[in-house]
Motif scaffolding. Structure first.
Motif, PDB file in Angstrom:
ATOM      1  N   LEU A   1       0.833  -1.198   0.000  1.00 39.48           N
ATOM      2  CA  LEU A   1       0.000   0.000   0.000  1.00 39.48           C
ATOM      3  C   LEU A   1       0.865   1.245   0.000  1.00 39.48           C
ATOM      4  O   LEU A   1       1.817   1.359   0.797  1.00 39.48           O
ATOM      5  N   PRO A   2       0.544   2.227  -0.870  1.00 36.53           N
ATOM      6  CA  PRO A   2       1.316   3.487  -0.891  1.00 36.53           C
ATOM      7  C   PRO A   2       1.216   4.207   0.447  1.00 36.53           C
ATOM      8  O   PRO A   2       0.143   4.273   1.054  1.00 36.53           O
ATOM      9  N   ASP A   3       2.325   4.779   0.870  1.00 36.93           N
ATOM     10  CA  ASP A   3       2.338   5.514   2.137  1.00 36.93           C
ATOM     11  C   ASP A   3       1.378   6.688   2.096  1.00 36.93           C
ATOM     12  O   ASP A   3       0.737   7.021   3.102  1.00 36.93           O
ATOM     13  N   THR A   4       1.280   7.347   0.941  1.00 36.32           N
ATOM     14  CA  THR A   4       0.379   8.501   0.836  1.00 36.32           C
ATOM     15  C   THR A   4      -1.078   8.070   0.976  1.00 36.32           C
ATOM     16  O   THR A   4      -1.911   8.826   1.494  1.00 36.32           O
ATOM     17  N   LEU A   5      -1.409   6.857   0.529  1.00 27.87           N
ATOM     18  CA  LEU A   5      -2.777   6.339   0.711  1.00 27.87           C
ATOM     19  C   LEU A   5      -3.052   6.077   2.181  1.00 27.87           C
ATOM     20  O   LEU A   5      -4.115   6.451   2.710  1.00 27.87           O
TER      21      LEU A   5
END
Length: 503
Positions: free
Chosen positions: A87-91
């Motif tokens: 999972l993207p950190d920004t998400l």
């Protein structure tokens, strides 16, 4: 309500919570790869995505997650192993900021498995809620409409130091005896004699008998009509005015209670009749609600057969009372002039015995001269009661005085002709075949017998193929049938068969 935590607890899915908040309840599972799926959401969804439409996103996650949170989404589930390995950190940061639950869906878990698990949870929750609602309804109804006579009889026995009972017209106890010494405080033989002496005198009659050191009082119970119950009181000593007044007051209160019970029974009978009507129309849920409001705690069997009974009104009324009084686990009521009973398949024999109709004949237990005719429908699940009711109607149509009971399987095993009522069948056959003479009918029968093969028909009848063709054209002209239409052929076959069975 079903929560995302409930879904996380389902074994085998392998869903991993990344960020969990106490958000909306789970209403459904949606799948979308759109950059903005919110126009298609109603709120409460777990949105599943592989991220195909979000490849390369960074700052865009803030707006995406914000829209989902504003739309009332219950959670976001992202499949791993296709677009994203993790999972993207920004998400993750966006979900934390907007308070949206975020789940990681492993590559080996199909989205359809998640949807199926959620659907099962929602279905189980709905079923549990329905059961609880019905149970609470029954409990509240019983508490509000309790018409038990026993507490009043107990109280009268305590006040007078007496033994009391309610008895039927034949002197047999309906309730009691109750009191400090019920086994020897009331002479039932004496009570039976006293009831016999006053039961023809109406509601105003009273009998007082003193024997030895005790007095027995017998009074009719009821507000109108012929009394069916009598109050019997045996007390020590003689009957003075205060105790005579107490007996009179108890008799009035019991009469009111009995009248209310009769009214309640009539209301329950109407409720059960309406419930059976709804059940046979296919509305199981409404039927169960009405049955929950009726006294007796009789529920719809999971698997059932519908019985439809026709006959004289007085015989139907007597049969209904027998079913109400003696048949546990059986629902019975009057629906549009018919007696309808619903029972588990294993209880059908007991119901037929109570109806007095268990098979052909006129002896005891086989109709017994009651004039009742009974059709027994097919065995079905409760939700399909309409099919059983319809098949019971077909079976009822085939009953006769000699065979007052017909089961659906008897009718079905006899073939499609058994499903057509005799009078209607004769009328149908006469209408279809009226324009045809014997030659036309023989040609039509041969045509149907040989499945439309005109050469075989010609050989069968010993005529030329052109003759067969001309006769068939004439049959179509006279009857309006299109013999190339399978439905028309079935109708013609039925008419010929029904005509051959006629008188």
């Amino acid at each position: 309500m079903v929560s995302v935590a409930d879904l996380l607890a389902v074994p085998g899915l392998g869903l991993r919570p990344v960020h969990v908040v106490d958000g909306p309840s789970l209403r459904w599972v949606a799948t979308s790869e759109l950059p903005d799926p919110t126009p298609f959401l109603e709120g409460g969804e777990l949105l599943l995505t592989t991220g195909l439409g979000t490849r390369g996103w960074s700052d865009q996650w803030q707006a995406y997650v914000g829209r989902l949170a504003a739309a009332g989404a219950a959670a976001l589930g992202v499949g791993i192993g296709l677009t994203y390995d993790g999972l993207p950190d920004t998400l993750v940061a966006a979900c934390r900021e907007h308070g949206l639950t975020l789940l990681e869906v492993p590559r080996e878990t199909a989205f359809v498995a998640v949807s199926r698990a959620a659907a099962e949870l929602l279905q189980d929750q709905e079923a549990a809620s329905t059961r609880l609602a019905l149970d609470l309804q029954r409990r509240l109804t019983r508490a509000a409409l309790g018409l038990d006579l026993r507490p009043l009889l107990d109280r009268l026995a305590q006040l007078l130091d007496a033994t009391v009972a309610l008895v039927h017209r034949d002197g047999t106890p309906a309730e009691g005896p109750l009191g400090a010494r019920p086994e020897d405080g009331l002479d039932l033989a004496l009570v039976r004699d006293e009831v016999a002496g006053i039961k023809g005198q109406g509601l105003g009659a009273v009998s007082t008998t003193t024997r030895g050191a005790s007095t027995t009082v017998v009074r009719p119970i009821g507000l109108a009509g012929r009394p069916e119950l009598y109050l019997a009181v045996s007390l020590p000593g003689t009957l003075d005015d205060p105790r005579r007044s107490a007996v009179s007051t108890a008799a009035v209160l019991l009469s009111l209670a009995v009248e209310r019970r009769a009214e309640r029974r009539a209301a329950d009978r109407r409720l059960r009749g309406r419930a059976l009507e709804l059940l046979c129309a296919g509305d199981l849920r409404s039927a169960e609600v009405l049955l929950g409001a009726a006294e007796g705690d009789r529920a719809v069997p999971d698997r059932l057969r519908v019985l439809r009974v026709d006959g004289p009104d007085d015989a139907l009324g007597d049969a209904l009372e027998r079913l109400e009084d003696a048949a546990d686990g059986v629902l019975a009521g009057l629906v549009e002039g018919e007696l309808v009973a619903v029972a588990a398949p294993v209880r059908v024999g007991a119901v037929l015995a109570l109806l007095g109709d268990t098979g052909p004949g006129t002896g005891p237990g086989t109709g017994g001269g009651t004039g009742l005719r009974t059709g027994v429908g097919r065995a079905v699940a409760a939700a399909e009661a309409r099919r059983s009711a319809e098949s019971a109607g077909h079976a009822l149509d085939r009953t006769t005085a000699a065979s007052p009971v017909r089961r659906w399987e008897d009718v079905a095993d006899a073939g499609p002709l058994a499903l057509v009522p005799e009078a209607l069948g004769r009328e149908y056959a006469a209408t279809v075949l009226a324009p045809l003479d014997a030659e036309h009918r023989a040609t039509l029968a041969a045509f149907l017998r040989h499945h439309g093969a005109r050469g075989a028909v010609a050989d069968d009848l010993g005529v030329h193929r052109n003759t067969v063709r001309n006769r068939l054209a004439e049959i179509e002209r006279l009857t309006g049938l299109d013999l190339d239409d399978p439905a028309a052929r079935v109708g013609a076959w039925l008419a010929l068969e029904l005509a051959s069975e006629g008188p």
